[in-house]
Design a protein around this motif. Structure first.
Motif, PDB file in Angstrom:
ATOM      1  N   PHE A 151      -0.510  14.767  -3.995  1.00 19.71           N
ATOM      2  CA  PHE A 151      -0.918  13.501  -4.677  1.00 19.71           C
ATOM      3  C   PHE A 151      -0.015  13.245  -6.063  1.00 19.71           C
ATOM      4  N   ASN A 152       0.170  14.448  -6.667  1.00 23.50           N
ATOM      5  CA  ASN A 152       1.032  13.922  -7.966  1.00 23.50           C
ATOM      6  C   ASN A 152       2.624  13.493  -7.437  1.00 23.50           C
ATOM      7  N   GLU A 153       3.124  14.305  -6.524  1.00 24.58           N
ATOM      8  CA  GLU A 153       4.385  13.914  -6.180  1.00 24.58           C
ATOM      9  C   GLU A 153       4.450  12.721  -5.476  1.00 24.58           C
ATOM     10  N   THR A 154       3.214  12.184  -4.829  1.00 20.99           N
ATOM     11  CA  THR A 154       3.294  11.077  -4.302  1.00 20.99           C
ATOM     12  C   THR A 154       3.489   9.716  -5.437  1.00 20.99           C
ATOM     13  N   VAL A 155       2.459  10.105  -6.571  1.00 25.59           N
ATOM     14  CA  VAL A 155       2.526   9.151  -7.664  1.00 25.59           C
ATOM     15  C   VAL A 155       3.704   8.978  -8.287  1.00 25.59           C
ATOM     16  N   ASP A 156       4.457  10.222  -8.388  1.00 23.18           N
ATOM     17  CA  ASP A 156       5.766  10.401  -9.052  1.00 23.18           C
ATOM     18  C   ASP A 156       6.660   9.342  -8.269  1.00 23.18           C
ATOM     19  N   ASP A 197      12.596  13.524  10.716  1.00 21.12           N
ATOM     20  CA  ASP A 197      13.106  12.887  11.566  1.00 21.12           C
ATOM     21  C   ASP A 197      12.349  11.309  11.627  1.00 21.12           C
ATOM     22  N   LEU A 198      10.987  11.591  11.449  1.00 22.22           N
ATOM     23  CA  LEU A 198      10.131  10.362  11.250  1.00 22.22           C
ATOM     24  C   LEU A 198      10.556   9.582  10.151  1.00 22.22           C
ATOM     25  N   ALA A 199      10.744  10.177   8.938  1.00 19.71           N
ATOM     26  CA  ALA A 199      11.144   9.463   7.775  1.00 19.71           C
ATOM     27  C   ALA A 199      12.303   8.844   7.930  1.00 19.71           C
ATOM     28  N   GLU A 200      13.343   9.362   8.464  1.00 22.90           N
ATOM     29  CA  GLU A 200      14.732   8.714   8.929  1.00 22.90           C
ATOM     30  C   GLU A 200      14.300   7.523   9.780  1.00 22.90           C
ATOM     31  N   ARG A 201      13.665   7.504  10.853  1.00 20.65           N
ATOM     32  CA  ARG A 201      13.408   6.425  11.649  1.00 20.65           C
ATOM     33  C   ARG A 201      12.619   5.219  10.820  1.00 20.65           C
ATOM     34  N   ILE A 202      11.642   5.584  10.119  1.00 21.04           N
ATOM     35  CA  ILE A 202      11.075   4.543   9.263  1.00 21.04           C
ATOM     36  C   ILE A 202      11.916   3.813   8.279  1.00 21.04           C
ATOM     37  N   ILE A 203      12.952   4.391   7.661  1.00 21.83           N
ATOM     38  CA  ILE A 203      13.805   3.979   6.803  1.00 21.83           C
ATOM     39  C   ILE A 203      14.780   3.380   7.456  1.00 21.83           C
ATOM     40  N   ALA A 204      15.280   3.571   8.528  1.00 19.89           N
ATOM     41  CA  ALA A 204      16.259   2.954   9.227  1.00 19.89           C
ATOM     42  C   ALA A 204      15.645   1.635   9.510  1.00 19.89           C
ATOM     43  N   ALA A 205      14.479   1.570   9.821  1.00 16.51           N
ATOM     44  CA  ALA A 205      13.682   0.228  10.336  1.00 16.51           C
ATOM     45  C   ALA A 205      13.260  -0.588   9.171  1.00 16.51           C
ATOM     46  N   GLY A 206      13.460  -0.221   7.966  1.00 15.03           N
ATOM     47  CA  GLY A 206      13.461  -0.852   6.682  1.00 15.03           C
ATOM     48  C   GLY A 206      12.267  -0.497   5.966  1.00 15.03           C
ATOM     49  N   GLY A 207      11.496   0.524   6.328  1.00 14.09           N
ATOM     50  CA  GLY A 207      10.316   1.059   5.865  1.00 14.09           C
ATOM     51  C   GLY A 207      10.558   1.895   4.809  1.00 14.09           C
ATOM     52  N   ARG A 208       9.587   2.370   4.103  1.00 13.96           N
ATOM     53  CA  ARG A 208       9.517   3.317   2.983  1.00 13.96           C
ATOM     54  C   ARG A 208       8.871   4.559   3.521  1.00 13.96           C
ATOM     55  N   ALA A 209       9.646   5.689   3.275  1.00  7.90           N
ATOM     56  CA  ALA A 209       8.941   7.083   3.719  1.00  7.90           C
ATOM     57  C   ALA A 209       9.470   8.081   2.859  1.00  7.90           C
ATOM     58  N   THR A 210       8.411   9.107   2.565  1.00  3.47           N
ATOM     59  CA  THR A 210       8.765  10.443   1.737  1.00  3.47           C
ATOM     60  C   THR A 210       8.084  11.524   2.531  1.00  3.47           C
ATOM     61  N   VAL A 211       8.888  12.741   2.485  1.00  2.00           N
ATOM     62  CA  VAL A 211       8.215  13.978   3.134  1.00  2.00           C
ATOM     63  C   VAL A 211       7.920  14.710   2.163  1.00  2.00           C
ATOM     64  N   ILE A 212       6.678  15.395   2.071  1.00  2.00           N
ATOM     65  CA  ILE A 212       6.174  16.402   1.213  1.00  2.00           C
ATOM     66  C   ILE A 212       5.322  17.342   1.930  1.00  2.00           C
ATOM     67  N   HIS A 263       0.861  -1.281  -0.199  1.00  2.00           N
ATOM     68  CA  HIS A 263       0.019  -0.094   0.102  1.00  2.00           C
ATOM     69  C   HIS A 263       0.866   1.298   0.019  1.00  2.00           C
ATOM     70  N   VAL A 264       0.291   2.357  -0.501  1.00  3.36           N
ATOM     71  CA  VAL A 264       0.814   3.856  -0.606  1.00  3.36           C
ATOM     72  C   VAL A 264       0.057   4.584   0.019  1.00  3.36           C
ATOM     73  N   ALA A 265       0.402   5.148   1.316  1.00  2.00           N
ATOM     74  CA  ALA A 265      -0.344   5.901   2.411  1.00  2.00           C
ATOM     75  C   ALA A 265       0.033   7.486   2.279  1.00  2.00           C
ATOM     76  N   ILE A 266      -0.868   8.328   2.205  1.00  2.00           N
ATOM     77  CA  ILE A 266      -0.573   9.730   2.457  1.00  2.00           C
ATOM     78  C   ILE A 266      -1.098  10.034   3.835  1.00  2.00           C
ATOM     79  N   VAL A 267      -0.406  10.506   4.706  1.00  2.00           N
ATOM     80  CA  VAL A 267      -0.756  10.988   5.874  1.00  2.00           C
ATOM     81  C   VAL A 267      -0.533  12.531   6.293  1.00  2.00           C
ATOM     82  N   THR A 268      -1.867  13.322   6.122  1.00  2.00           N
ATOM     83  CA  THR A 268      -1.559  14.708   6.233  1.00  2.00           C
ATOM     84  C   THR A 268      -1.127  15.280   7.752  1.00  2.00           C
TER      85      THR A 268
END
Length: 270
Positions: free
Chosen positions: A79-84, A50-65, A11-16
């Motif tokens: 949304f467009n950047e998420t799809v990109d 910081d949250l994105a770094e923790r997620i990635i360090a734990a083996g997850g995927r995260a992007t900050v927008i 899944h890909v999730a956007i959390v505002t």
């Protein structure tokens, strides 16, 4: 970070509003459940990074927008950047919110508009963009039974009046009907729309209500279950609502409030 499982794998999730409080906990929990998470923030970039770094360090995927959910163009860009980055979007958690409290005689139009714009119009803009994307995405690439799911972050004040906070309560009441009406409209498309209504949750936005022993004691009189909620309580509910475990659930509000919405003043027979 919570223990990893795969409820939301692929899944890909956007959390505002995910740079603090409930939004941060929801983003972290969804990442732990296997989702690639877009951490949206308005002005607090450092905790989002910081949250994105923790997620990635734990083996997850995260992007900050960065994006302002009350701005139509910003929401489209989010949304467009998420799809990109990830190629699709499957879950949207409309969590961004603000408070500008005042008695009615003292409340400015600016304070009214700011809260309505972020807390209600922001949910409309994000939900509308989500529906547009869900409808465009091919069935063959879906990671879930649904075409997509939206979770609106509401409040117990979607049903409990709140004097001195009419802008906030009005926005949350509007969120309740936005959720129900939109769910009715798009259910035939396989899109699920739900809301979560937190009660008293230990977050920075309401710190004055729990930071002292006296304040916490007063607050707990309103919570039959006898404890203040934690952001993780809401996050676990969000993961469930977003998953196939809740596939037959749409158009409902899940109250995560320790019984706060049960009129606790009447527990001793009124």
């Amino acid at each position: 970070m919570p223990a990893t499982h795969t409820t939301l794998a692929q899944h890909v999730a956007i959390v505002t509003g995910a740079s603090s409080g409930i939004g941060l906990a929801v983003a972290e929990a969804m990442a732990a459940a296997g989702a690639a998470v877009v951490i949206n923030y308005h002005s607090q970039e450092a905790p989002a990074d910081d949250l994105a770094e923790r997620i990635i360090a734990a083996g997850g995927r995260a992007t900050v927008i960065q994006a302002d959910v009350a701005d139509e163009a910003d929401v489209a860009r989010l949304f467009n950047e998420t799809v990109d980055v990830y190629g699709r979007v499957d879950i949207v958690v409309c969590n961004s919110g603000v408070q500008k409290d005042a008695a009615i005689a003292d409340m400015t139009l600016e304070d009214w508009n700011t809260v309505i714009d972020v807390n209600l119009t922001g949910q409309f803009l994000c939900a509308r963009e989500a529906v547009r994307h869900f409808r465009r995405q091919p069935r063959s690439g879906r990671p879930a039974r649904s075409a997509g799911t939206v979770i609106a972050m509401s409040s117990v004040h979607e049903i409990i009046p709140w004097a001195g906070h009419i802008n906030y309560a009005s926005a949350k009441g509007g969120s309740r009907m936005l959720t129900r009406s939109l769910a009715q409209e798009v259910a035939a498309d396989g899109i699920r729309i739900n809301a979560i209504a937190p009660g008293a949750i230990r977050t920075p936005i309401n710190k004055e209500a729990w930071e002292t022993e006296a304040a916490l004691e007063k607050l707990l009189r309103l919570v039959p279950y006898g404890r203040i909620g934690e952001p993780e309580d809401v996050a676990r509910a969000a993961v469930w609502l977003a998953s196939d475990d809740a596939d037959y659930v749409t158009g409902t509000t899940l109250f995560v409030d320790g019984g706060m919405s049960l009129y606790p003043e009447f527990r001793d027979n009124g």
